[in-house]
Design a protein around this motif. Sequence first.
Motif, PDB file in Angstrom:
ATOM      1  N   UNK A 178       0.675  -1.004  -0.245  1.00 52.87           N
ATOM      2  CA  UNK A 178       0.104  -0.082   0.105  1.00 52.87           C
ATOM      3  C   UNK A 178       0.645   1.122  -0.088  1.00 52.87           C
ATOM      4  N   UNK A 179       1.857   1.084   0.339  1.00 54.56           N
ATOM      5  CA  UNK A 179       3.014   2.017   0.020  1.00 54.56           C
ATOM      6  C   UNK A 179       4.218   2.160  -0.343  1.00 54.56           C
ATOM      7  N   UNK A 180       3.722   3.456  -1.506  1.00 55.57           N
ATOM      8  CA  UNK A 180       5.179   3.707  -2.261  1.00 55.57           C
ATOM      9  C   UNK A 180       5.536   4.426  -2.166  1.00 55.57           C
ATOM     10  N   UNK A 181       7.016   5.119  -2.986  1.00 54.12           N
ATOM     11  CA  UNK A 181       7.695   6.292  -2.606  1.00 54.12           C
ATOM     12  C   UNK A 181       8.335   6.804  -3.821  1.00 54.12           C
ATOM     13  N   UNK A 182       8.733   8.052  -3.127  1.00 57.71           N
ATOM     14  CA  UNK A 182       9.221   8.285  -4.667  1.00 57.71           C
ATOM     15  C   UNK A 182      10.485   9.694  -3.458  1.00 57.71           C
ATOM     16  N   UNK A 183      11.370   9.979  -4.623  1.00 58.81           N
ATOM     17  CA  UNK A 183      12.227  11.019  -4.471  1.00 58.81           C
ATOM     18  C   UNK A 183      11.856  12.374  -4.545  1.00 58.81           C
ATOM     19  N   UNK A 184      11.749  12.823  -3.827  1.00 54.40           N
ATOM     20  CA  UNK A 184      10.640  14.472  -3.245  1.00 54.40           C
ATOM     21  C   UNK A 184      11.956  15.727  -3.011  1.00 54.40           C
ATOM     22  N   UNK A 185      12.490  16.535  -4.270  1.00 53.74           N
ATOM     23  CA  UNK A 185      12.968  17.710  -3.989  1.00 53.74           C
ATOM     24  C   UNK A 185      11.836  19.002  -4.329  1.00 53.74           C
ATOM     25  N   UNK A 186      12.093  19.536  -2.952  1.00 49.08           N
ATOM     26  CA  UNK A 186      10.734  20.680  -2.515  1.00 49.08           C
ATOM     27  C   UNK A 186       9.799  20.974  -3.878  1.00 49.08           C
ATOM     28  N   UNK A 187      11.070  21.678  -4.557  1.00 47.35           N
ATOM     29  CA  UNK A 187      11.010  22.175  -6.243  1.00 47.35           C
ATOM     30  C   UNK A 187      12.028  22.634  -6.445  1.00 47.35           C
ATOM     31  N   UNK A 188      12.285  23.618  -8.301  1.00 45.54           N
ATOM     32  CA  UNK A 188      13.256  23.799  -8.457  1.00 45.54           C
ATOM     33  C   UNK A 188      13.424  25.022  -8.004  1.00 45.54           C
ATOM     34  N   UNK A 189      13.105  26.140  -6.944  1.00 40.92           N
ATOM     35  CA  UNK A 189      14.096  27.004  -7.077  1.00 40.92           C
ATOM     36  C   UNK A 189      14.390  26.571  -5.448  1.00 40.92           C
ATOM     37  N   UNK A 190      13.894  26.124  -4.807  1.00 37.71           N
ATOM     38  CA  UNK A 190      14.819  25.891  -3.059  1.00 37.71           C
ATOM     39  C   UNK A 190      15.187  24.647  -3.075  1.00 37.71           C
ATOM     40  N   UNK A 191      15.935  23.745  -4.697  1.00 37.82           N
ATOM     41  CA  UNK A 191      17.265  22.690  -4.338  1.00 37.82           C
ATOM     42  C   UNK A 191      17.812  23.501  -6.036  1.00 37.82           C
ATOM     43  N   UNK A 192      19.332  22.917  -5.008  1.00 35.46           N
ATOM     44  CA  UNK A 192      19.610  24.067  -6.428  1.00 35.46           C
ATOM     45  C   UNK A 192      20.212  22.585  -7.123  1.00 35.46           C
ATOM     46  N   UNK A 193      20.764  23.637  -8.410  1.00 34.26           N
ATOM     47  CA  UNK A 193      21.013  22.113  -9.675  1.00 34.26           C
ATOM     48  C   UNK A 193      21.756  21.518  -9.805  1.00 34.26           C
ATOM     49  N   UNK A 194      22.711  21.890  -9.064  1.00 27.00           N
ATOM     50  CA  UNK A 194      24.174  19.907  -8.901  1.00 27.00           C
ATOM     51  C   UNK A 194      23.168  19.193  -8.491  1.00 27.00           C
ATOM     52  N   UNK A 195      22.580  19.242  -7.049  1.00 22.31           N
ATOM     53  CA  UNK A 195      21.640  18.461  -5.856  1.00 22.31           C
ATOM     54  C   UNK A 195      20.397  17.995  -6.896  1.00 22.31           C
ATOM     55  N   UNK A 196      19.684  18.920  -7.646  1.00 20.83           N
ATOM     56  CA  UNK A 196      18.124  17.866  -7.382  1.00 20.83           C
ATOM     57  C   UNK A 196      19.274  17.810  -8.954  1.00 20.83           C
ATOM     58  N   UNK A 197      20.079  17.855  -9.592  1.00 17.31           N
ATOM     59  CA  UNK A 197      20.371  16.961 -11.211  1.00 17.31           C
ATOM     60  C   UNK A 197      21.064  15.266 -10.179  1.00 17.31           C
ATOM     61  N   UNK A 198      21.930  15.496  -9.127  1.00 13.61           N
ATOM     62  CA  UNK A 198      22.855  14.356  -9.077  1.00 13.61           C
ATOM     63  C   UNK A 198      21.665  13.646  -8.238  1.00 13.61           C
TER      64      UNK A 198
END
Length: 434
Positions: A178-198
Amino acid sequence: MNALAVTGGRVLHPDGRVSEADVLIDADAGRIEAVGEDVTAGREIARTLDAEGGLVMPGLVNGHTHVSMTLLRGYADDKPLESWLREDIWPVEAELTDDDIAAGAELGILEMIRSGTTTFADMYFSMDRVAEVVERAGVRARLGRGVVAVGKEEAEARADLEGSLEFARTYDGAADGRIRTAFMPHSLTTVPENLLTEGIELAAEDDLWVHLHANETTDEVEPIVEKHGVRPLEYAADRGALGPDRFLAHGVHVDGTETELLAETDTSVIHCPASNMKLASGIAPVQRLREAGVTVGIGTDGAASNNDLDLFDELRDAAMVGKIGADDASAVPAAAVVEMATSDGADAIGLPGGRIETGAAADLIVVDLEAPHLTPAHDVVSHLAYAVRGSDVRHTVCDGTVLMRDREVTTLDAATVMDRAAEHAADLVARAEE
Ligand SMILES: [Zn+2]
């Protein structure tokens, strides 16, 4: 077979048709075995739910929320997103304990079961505690730990990212699936480019889903256009954030190119009309998105920007604001919002359910139609969009288990949950205001 029968009511079929029918459920398998007249004939039925005078329909799917934010319901209102977050919400959230988050999750899930939501997607912190409540309450969810880098040192932001991936890997498939998951970066502006990509690259290595907020306000659009010279969703696509196992919350300020990009990449959008209106974020182009072939679900967002988790409110809001947004009274019609809150919502967040048909997950609710505000019943689908309230839900079933019978929630003790949440909320606010 451990048979559960839902009898004597009318059924909302996947094609929008409504007819008198019973629903036979294999409770152990969590599956709908048969839908129709006489499906219970000659069968040994372990338990029955009476649907007389009611409509059997899929459990609603709340495609984007932060369920523990129920503790902040009504704490801060009437401010734009940026100052609301910085001045009110984030300072209180900084004081949240794991026990607060569990108490808020219990309250939110209780409210959702009562108002007909069986399935939701949630982004927050201490998600192991939210997962524990999901398991115990019997609902279905796609959960993820949010990654926010604003105001953090690189090492702390990186720890957030690793924590989000770790949670997603560990809990995917928990609670008997019943539980599935996801990686959840908050948004495109609250997570910097390098961390988002990685983070997205690492998530993809493990076939994890990805969920983030995108294009909610113009404040989230302009900085990306200025810095990168492209629209936010072009920037998102270049970083791997779009695709069939990715879904975005809001999608308010989405232009024509971005609409095409969403359709081409099969990326789903969760529309949060009440939150968008309350924070004056704007009007999402839902009619345009749907016409382009984008799967659109509906979400409440957190209770602090709504202020409740009653998804029937959201159906009505989505239909109303969709017409204003398109300047066309025929836009986002009743049948569309019902689809968005059921089958399309389930597809958007990649969970089973959303359909009353043989072989589908046994996630369903019974809406009591015998009420003054639902009389006469010329068109039941119209009522679902424009007149039904969460309090009209009589029974709630998820994965073949009865979570609410005759408005009595069976998996959580309502009085205890409300007392505990009120206590945690009062202590939390007192600490934050010290
Ligand atoms: Zn949100």
